[in-house]
Each structure stands twice: as C-alpha cells, then as structure tokens.
Scaffold this motif. Sequence first.
Motif, PDB file in Angstrom:
ATOM      1  N   MET A   1     -11.929 -13.848 -46.628  1.00 45.57           N
ATOM      2  CA  MET A   1     -11.020 -13.071 -45.739  1.00 45.57           C
ATOM      3  C   MET A   1     -12.338 -12.634 -44.719  1.00 45.57           C
ATOM      4  N   ASN A   2     -11.935 -12.358 -43.302  1.00 48.55           N
ATOM      5  CA  ASN A   2     -12.748 -11.759 -42.250  1.00 48.55           C
ATOM      6  C   ASN A   2     -12.813 -10.396 -42.348  1.00 48.55           C
ATOM      7  N   ARG A   3     -13.865  -9.672 -42.349  1.00 49.54           N
ATOM      8  CA  ARG A   3     -13.932  -8.206 -42.444  1.00 49.54           C
ATOM      9  C   ARG A   3     -13.103  -7.877 -41.060  1.00 49.54           C
ATOM     10  N   PRO A   4     -12.322  -6.894 -41.180  1.00 48.48           N
ATOM     11  CA  PRO A   4     -11.532  -6.151 -39.863  1.00 48.48           C
ATOM     12  C   PRO A   4     -12.518  -5.571 -38.902  1.00 48.48           C
ATOM     13  N   THR A   5     -12.253  -5.683 -37.663  1.00 45.03           N
ATOM     14  CA  THR A   5     -13.186  -4.959 -36.603  1.00 45.03           C
ATOM     15  C   THR A   5     -12.625  -3.629 -36.573  1.00 45.03           C
ATOM     16  N   ILE A   6     -13.280  -2.765 -36.058  1.00 53.65           N
ATOM     17  CA  ILE A   6     -13.231  -1.106 -36.036  1.00 53.65           C
ATOM     18  C   ILE A   6     -13.481  -0.600 -34.767  1.00 53.65           C
ATOM     19  N   ALA A   7     -12.627   0.167 -34.225  1.00 51.88           N
ATOM     20  CA  ALA A   7     -13.007   1.192 -32.992  1.00 51.88           C
ATOM     21  C   ALA A   7     -12.798   2.520 -33.583  1.00 51.88           C
ATOM     22  N   VAL A   8     -13.580   3.273 -32.847  1.00 55.14           N
ATOM     23  CA  VAL A   8     -13.280   4.885 -32.905  1.00 55.14           C
ATOM     24  C   VAL A   8     -13.141   5.364 -31.359  1.00 55.14           C
ATOM     25  N   VAL A   9     -12.071   5.946 -31.337  1.00 56.84           N
ATOM     26  CA  VAL A   9     -11.482   6.666 -30.124  1.00 56.84           C
ATOM     27  C   VAL A   9     -11.884   7.969 -29.969  1.00 56.84           C
ATOM     28  N   ILE A  10     -12.363   8.630 -29.032  1.00 59.21           N
ATOM     29  CA  ILE A  10     -12.449   9.827 -28.678  1.00 59.21           C
ATOM     30  C   ILE A  10     -12.156  10.381 -27.360  1.00 59.21           C
ATOM     31  N   PRO A  11     -10.610  11.110 -27.526  1.00 55.50           N
ATOM     32  CA  PRO A  11     -10.427  11.445 -26.144  1.00 55.50           C
ATOM     33  C   PRO A  11     -11.078  12.746 -25.805  1.00 55.50           C
TER      34      PRO A  11
ATOM     35  N   VAL B   1     -20.631   9.265 -34.621  1.00 52.67           N
ATOM     36  CA  VAL B   1     -20.084   7.867 -34.533  1.00 52.67           C
ATOM     37  C   VAL B   1     -21.284   6.952 -34.669  1.00 52.67           C
ATOM     38  N   LEU B   2     -22.373   7.075 -33.882  1.00 52.54           N
ATOM     39  CA  LEU B   2     -23.371   6.115 -33.734  1.00 52.54           C
ATOM     40  C   LEU B   2     -24.301   6.197 -35.103  1.00 52.54           C
ATOM     41  N   ALA B   3     -24.079   7.157 -35.861  1.00 56.50           N
ATOM     42  CA  ALA B   3     -24.746   7.368 -37.104  1.00 56.50           C
ATOM     43  C   ALA B   3     -23.891   7.032 -38.283  1.00 56.50           C
ATOM     44  N   GLN B   4     -22.901   6.057 -38.103  1.00 55.83           N
ATOM     45  CA  GLN B   4     -22.108   5.763 -39.149  1.00 55.83           C
ATOM     46  C   GLN B   4     -22.959   4.470 -39.919  1.00 55.83           C
ATOM     47  N   ARG B   5     -22.903   4.475 -41.243  1.00 54.83           N
ATOM     48  CA  ARG B   5     -23.615   3.465 -42.002  1.00 54.83           C
ATOM     49  C   ARG B   5     -22.833   2.188 -41.751  1.00 54.83           C
ATOM     50  N   ARG B   6     -21.490   1.998 -41.639  1.00 55.85           N
ATOM     51  CA  ARG B   6     -20.782   0.805 -41.117  1.00 55.85           C
ATOM     52  C   ARG B   6     -20.750   1.002 -39.580  1.00 55.85           C
ATOM     53  N   SER B   7     -21.579   0.236 -39.082  1.00 60.57           N
ATOM     54  CA  SER B   7     -21.236   0.207 -37.503  1.00 60.57           C
ATOM     55  C   SER B   7     -19.960  -0.137 -37.090  1.00 60.57           C
ATOM     56  N   VAL B   8     -19.495   0.543 -36.062  1.00 63.71           N
ATOM     57  CA  VAL B   8     -18.350   0.435 -35.242  1.00 63.71           C
ATOM     58  C   VAL B   8     -18.495  -0.777 -34.299  1.00 63.71           C
ATOM     59  N   ASP B   9     -17.227  -1.680 -34.001  1.00 64.99           N
ATOM     60  CA  ASP B   9     -17.272  -2.556 -33.107  1.00 64.99           C
ATOM     61  C   ASP B   9     -17.016  -2.109 -31.671  1.00 64.99           C
ATOM     62  N   GLN B  10     -16.271  -1.101 -31.729  1.00 64.72           N
ATOM     63  CA  GLN B  10     -16.169  -0.595 -30.046  1.00 64.72           C
ATOM     64  C   GLN B  10     -15.955   1.009 -30.194  1.00 64.72           C
ATOM     65  N   LEU B  11     -16.572   1.473 -29.340  1.00 60.87           N
ATOM     66  CA  LEU B  11     -16.332   3.152 -29.045  1.00 60.87           C
ATOM     67  C   LEU B  11     -15.787   3.255 -27.869  1.00 60.87           C
ATOM     68  N   VAL B  12     -14.441   3.881 -27.771  1.00 62.00           N
ATOM     69  CA  VAL B  12     -13.640   4.251 -26.653  1.00 62.00           C
ATOM     70  C   VAL B  12     -13.658   5.805 -26.362  1.00 62.00           C
TER      71      VAL B  12
END
Length: 207
Positions: free
Chosen positions: A1-11, A27-38
Amino acid sequence: MNRPTIAVVIPTIRGREQLLARAVDSVLAQRRSVDQLVVEADPDRTGAAATRNRALARVETDLVAWLDDDDELLPLHVGALAYVLEREPGVDLVYPTPRMVGGADPTAVTERGRWVKPWGVAFGREQERHLRERGSFIPITHMCRVDVLRRAGGFPDGVTLPDGRYRGEDEAMLIALLDAGARFQHLNVVTWLWHVWSGHTAGKARA
C-alpha cells in the motif's frame, strides 16, 4: 500500500507575520516531512470559511492537517496522526491532545453525563451529541482525509443558532462530516502547542 501524502494548511491574516513564521517553522521541523504546505492569506477579509475553502481547493494530497497561525506543532504531530489514518481505514478524522500555553484549557465535553476535559475521552455517541447540541470540543488542529472533507462540502459559513450560540466554520465542518458518515477518533497524545487566549469558547457549556 502506498503511503498517503500529507498537506498542512495554515490560514492567516495581515499583521501576524511573526506568528505565522513560528507556525511554519513547526511544520518544517516535523519528523515526517509533509508533501505540501499551504499558507492561505485573507487580505480582503473574506472570512474564515472562505479562506479555509480556498486553501482546501489548493490541497493536492490524500490527508490534510490544519494549523492556526498562532499555534505550533510538536515534531511528532504529522507522523502520529497520519499513522492512525494509515492503520485505521474506517477512520476519517483524528484529533490529538494539545499542550496549553499562556492560559487554561477552554474545552469541555460530557462523558456519562459529567463535564470533563475531552483529552483521553474516546469519541462516541455521547460526544457526537455534545458536539451537535452544545458545541465543539475538537480544535481545528486535526487531520482528515481530503476526499471525505470535499464530499462533505468543506467549511460552511459560521452561523448564530436560535439559542444565541455562534457555530463557527470549523464546528460546522465537523457536523457536516458527521452528517456525511465520517468517523472520528481521538489520539490521546500531546502533539501540538495551543496558545490560548481569553476569547476562546470551544466546548464551553451553555446554561
């Protein structure tokens, strides 16, 4: 199974650049890097619901985590929440426990008819009833499946209810998810810093 991609959103809005920088750094300091930062600004003051929905339209990932610009994620946050959604395909939204900074915990929920703090309380029928009838005790700093959130319609506008209580866009979104059949799960692990201020009303009881 492919690992899901993750975004973090900050309004965000103007005048909060230092707070936003702190949130982005977390967010940039996460141990699991995010795929998208919005980062979605609201320069024209279109409101929270419109801003969150614009951000949601930009998300290109499987999962989305939300973060207010005045709060911070601890380094384990993204990985811990994603792990739950990866291992529990029937769960659509997971919300963790915060660490309060600068104020008291403003949240409360009913468990077996008693008012308690929501952390460590499994989300069940009583908690769903509380959310629908008395208000949300789930902060926006959760993670959910993007397709489920979009099918539920995203973030409705906030509205004043007949009893006088204001239901914000984040609470309305949670109810829309539940109406669409989404399942919630609580992760009783401290994964983020909630910078509390006196105006918060999340989960407070009404007489």
